[in-house]
Enzyme design. Structure first.
Site, PDB file in Angstrom:
ATOM      1  N   LYS A 288       1.001   4.141  -2.833  1.00 20.67           N
ATOM      2  CA  LYS A 288       0.619   5.520  -2.514  1.00 20.67           C
ATOM      3  C   LYS A 288       1.783   6.485  -2.734  1.00 20.67           C
ATOM      4  O   LYS A 288       1.574   7.638  -3.119  1.00 20.67           O
ATOM      5  CB  LYS A 288       0.093   5.601  -1.076  1.00 20.67           C
ATOM      6  CG  LYS A 288      -1.231   4.859  -0.861  1.00 20.67           C
ATOM      7  CD  LYS A 288      -2.327   5.363  -1.787  1.00 20.67           C
ATOM      8  CE  LYS A 288      -3.699   4.828  -1.449  1.00 20.67           C
ATOM      9  NZ  LYS A 288      -4.739   5.268  -2.402  1.00 20.67           N
TER      10      LYS A 288
ATOM     11  N   TYR B 275       0.831  -1.207   0.000  1.00 21.14           N
ATOM     12  CA  TYR B 275       0.000   0.000   0.000  1.00 21.14           C
ATOM     13  C   TYR B 275       0.871   1.266   0.000  1.00 21.14           C
ATOM     14  O   TYR B 275       0.633   2.208  -0.766  1.00 21.14           O
ATOM     15  CB  TYR B 275      -0.896  -0.047   1.232  1.00 21.14           C
ATOM     16  CG  TYR B 275      -1.911   1.068   1.359  1.00 21.14           C
ATOM     17  CD1 TYR B 275      -3.049   1.106   0.551  1.00 21.14           C
ATOM     18  CD2 TYR B 275      -1.752   2.074   2.317  1.00 21.14           C
ATOM     19  CE1 TYR B 275      -3.994   2.112   0.696  1.00 21.14           C
ATOM     20  CE2 TYR B 275      -2.692   3.080   2.466  1.00 21.14           C
ATOM     21  CZ  TYR B 275      -3.816   3.096   1.658  1.00 21.14           C
ATOM     22  OH  TYR B 275      -4.750   4.094   1.804  1.00 21.14           O
TER      23      TYR B 275
HETATM   24  P1  NAP Z   1     -13.471   2.251   0.996  1.00 26.02           P
HETATM   25  O1  NAP Z   1     -14.506   2.787   1.912  1.00 26.02           O
HETATM   26  O2  NAP Z   1     -12.936   0.884   1.228  1.00 26.02           O
HETATM   27  O3  NAP Z   1     -14.025   2.360  -0.507  1.00 26.02           O
HETATM   28  C1  NAP Z   1     -13.223   1.925  -1.573  1.00 26.02           C
HETATM   29  C2  NAP Z   1     -13.875   2.311  -2.878  1.00 26.02           C
HETATM   30  O4  NAP Z   1     -13.008   1.897  -3.958  1.00 26.02           O
HETATM   31  C3  NAP Z   1     -15.207   1.635  -3.112  1.00 26.02           C
HETATM   32  O5  NAP Z   1     -16.054   2.536  -3.768  1.00 26.02           O
HETATM   33  C4  NAP Z   1     -14.852   0.455  -4.025  1.00 26.02           C
HETATM   34  O6  NAP Z   1     -15.918   0.040  -4.882  1.00 26.02           O
HETATM   35  C5  NAP Z   1     -13.754   1.094  -4.864  1.00 26.02           C
HETATM   36  N1  NAP Z   1     -12.864   0.128  -5.516  1.00 26.02           N
HETATM   37  C6  NAP Z   1     -12.099  -0.829  -4.951  1.00 26.02           C
HETATM   38  N2  NAP Z   1     -11.404  -1.505  -5.886  1.00 26.02           N
HETATM   39  C7  NAP Z   1     -11.741  -0.951  -7.089  1.00 26.02           C
HETATM   40  C8  NAP Z   1     -11.368  -1.195  -8.439  1.00 26.02           C
HETATM   41  N3  NAP Z   1     -10.483  -2.165  -8.754  1.00 26.02           N
HETATM   42  N4  NAP Z   1     -11.918  -0.441  -9.425  1.00 26.02           N
HETATM   43  C9  NAP Z   1     -12.808   0.551  -9.115  1.00 26.02           C
HETATM   44  N5  NAP Z   1     -13.193   0.827  -7.855  1.00 26.02           N
HETATM   45  C10 NAP Z   1     -12.668   0.093  -6.860  1.00 26.02           C
HETATM   46  O7  NAP Z   1     -12.174   3.204   0.962  1.00 26.02           O
HETATM   47  P2  NAP Z   1     -11.964   4.686   1.519  1.00 26.02           P
HETATM   48  O8  NAP Z   1     -11.534   4.596   2.924  1.00 26.02           O
HETATM   49  O9  NAP Z   1     -13.103   5.549   1.148  1.00 26.02           O
HETATM   50  O10 NAP Z   1     -10.657   5.098   0.682  1.00 26.02           O
HETATM   51  C11 NAP Z   1     -10.733   5.824  -0.543  1.00 26.02           C
HETATM   52  C12 NAP Z   1      -9.330   6.175  -0.989  1.00 26.02           C
HETATM   53  O11 NAP Z   1      -8.692   6.945   0.031  1.00 26.02           O
HETATM   54  C13 NAP Z   1      -8.439   4.959  -1.212  1.00 26.02           C
HETATM   55  O12 NAP Z   1      -7.575   5.189  -2.287  1.00 26.02           O
HETATM   56  C14 NAP Z   1      -7.661   4.863   0.078  1.00 26.02           C
HETATM   57  O13 NAP Z   1      -6.433   4.207  -0.099  1.00 26.02           O
HETATM   58  C15 NAP Z   1      -7.481   6.336   0.395  1.00 26.02           C
HETATM   59  N6  NAP Z   1      -7.210   6.592   1.788  1.00 26.02           N
HETATM   60  C16 NAP Z   1      -8.099   6.251   2.755  1.00 26.02           C
HETATM   61  C17 NAP Z   1      -7.809   6.511   4.072  1.00 26.02           C
HETATM   62  C18 NAP Z   1      -8.755   6.195   5.182  1.00 26.02           C
HETATM   63  O14 NAP Z   1      -8.370   6.365   6.340  1.00 26.02           O
HETATM   64  N7  NAP Z   1      -9.976   5.767   4.916  1.00 26.02           N
HETATM   65  C19 NAP Z   1      -6.585   7.112   4.411  1.00 26.02           C
HETATM   66  C20 NAP Z   1      -5.703   7.446   3.406  1.00 26.02           C
HETATM   67  C21 NAP Z   1      -6.024   7.190   2.094  1.00 26.02           C
HETATM   68  P3  NAP Z   1     -17.059  -1.027  -4.386  1.00 26.02           P
HETATM   69  O15 NAP Z   1     -17.873  -0.304  -3.350  1.00 26.02           O
HETATM   70  O16 NAP Z   1     -17.851  -1.316  -5.607  1.00 26.02           O
HETATM   71  O17 NAP Z   1     -16.334  -2.199  -3.810  1.00 26.02           O
END
Ligand code: NAP
Length: 248
Positions: free
Chosen positions: A159, A155
């Protein structure tokens, strides 16, 4: 409304941060392609919320890691909206383990979705932006890609790679009035964080000076700003939104 007349693609917009970004862009007047991978129900709910508020949106299933599917998604946005002004590469997954235990397929899946997915979308949406002499590309990285995190080598590599990708594309696309920036969230309370054991979440919280997790809407606010005309002179930058977790 600062995004009136703009057309956006948000990857991974069915849940979490992507969902909040899609809703926020639409609230500011953009039409939005709501990309999802498996959760059609959740994506349709986002589209209905946008339409219910008087906006325009389209749910679209695509695995961003797959070049043909990313290309077809961009084409669908072009057909539906006539252009693509804003691309938010938000889709992301984790598959955490100590490096000795990361399976090849888990390495490939995390790099594929988080990093190659962004490359695929930039490659196809960027062509449209190039022709239109306008674009806003916002890549959602993570503070894990800056500071590193034990148990997340795949990851963190993906990133950190997004930051380098953004900087390179900012230089390639700058002459066409296309800005490319990276947003690096800290811990934002979504399914990704809810799925972690409580003791891991508590340890994370200790590292946050603001003593709370972030909200998806707070990340969405920053993305709206970067997508707007107000941010027209910001490109190639990485902006942390992490409650003070990682100071540079
Ligand atoms: P999440 O709630 O797990 O949601 C992930 C989203 O990505 C869902 O809409 C999922 O679609 C979609 N997805 C997964 N694999 C995919 C693919 N191969 N093609 C298209 N869509 C795909 O994640 P989140 O926490 O909102 O995170 C969003 C972004 O922010 C990510 O890049 C994550 O790494 C980054 N981020 C998050 C955090 C945090 O603390 N949450 C911190 C730093 C960075 P489905 O619903 O259809 O499965």
């Amino acid at each position: 409304m600062v995004l009136n007349g703009k057309a956006a693609i948000v990857t991974g917009a069915s849940r979490g941060i992507g969902r909040a970004i899609a809703l926020a862009l639409a609230k500011e007047g953009a039409v939005v392609l709501v990309n999802y991978h498996g959760r059609a129900d959740a994506a349709n709910e986002v589209v209905e919320a946008i339409q219910g508020a008087g906006g325009r949106a389209l749910a679209y299933q695509a695995d961003v890691a797959n070049p043909a599917e990313a290309q077809a998604m961009v084409k669908a946005a072009q057909t539906e909206f006539g252009k693509v002004d804003i691309l938010v590469n938000n889709a992301g997954i984790t598959s955490d383990n100590l490096v000795f235990r990361i399976k090849d397929e888990d390495w490939d899946a995390v790099i594929g979705t988080n990093l190659k997915g962004a490359f695929n979308c930039i490659k196809y949406a960027g062509r449209i932006m190039f022709r239109n002499h306008f674009g806003r590309i916002i890549n959602i990285s993570s503070v894990a890609g800056i500071a590193g995190n034990s148990g997340q080598a795949n990851y963190c590599a993906a990133k950190a790679g997004l930051i380098g990708l953004s900087r390179a594309i900012a230089k390639e696309f700058g002459s066409r009035n296309i800005t490319v920036n990276t947003v690096a969230p800290g811990v934002i309370y979504t399914d990704m964080i809810r799925s972690l054991p409580e003791n891991v979440r508590e340890n994370m919280l200790v590292q946050v000076p603001l003593k709370r997790f972030g909200r998806p809407e707070e990340v969405a606010g920053l993305v709206v700003y970067l997508a707007s005309e107000l941010a027209g002179y910001i490109t190639g930058q990485t902006i942390n939104i992490d409650g003070g977790m990682v100071c540079m």
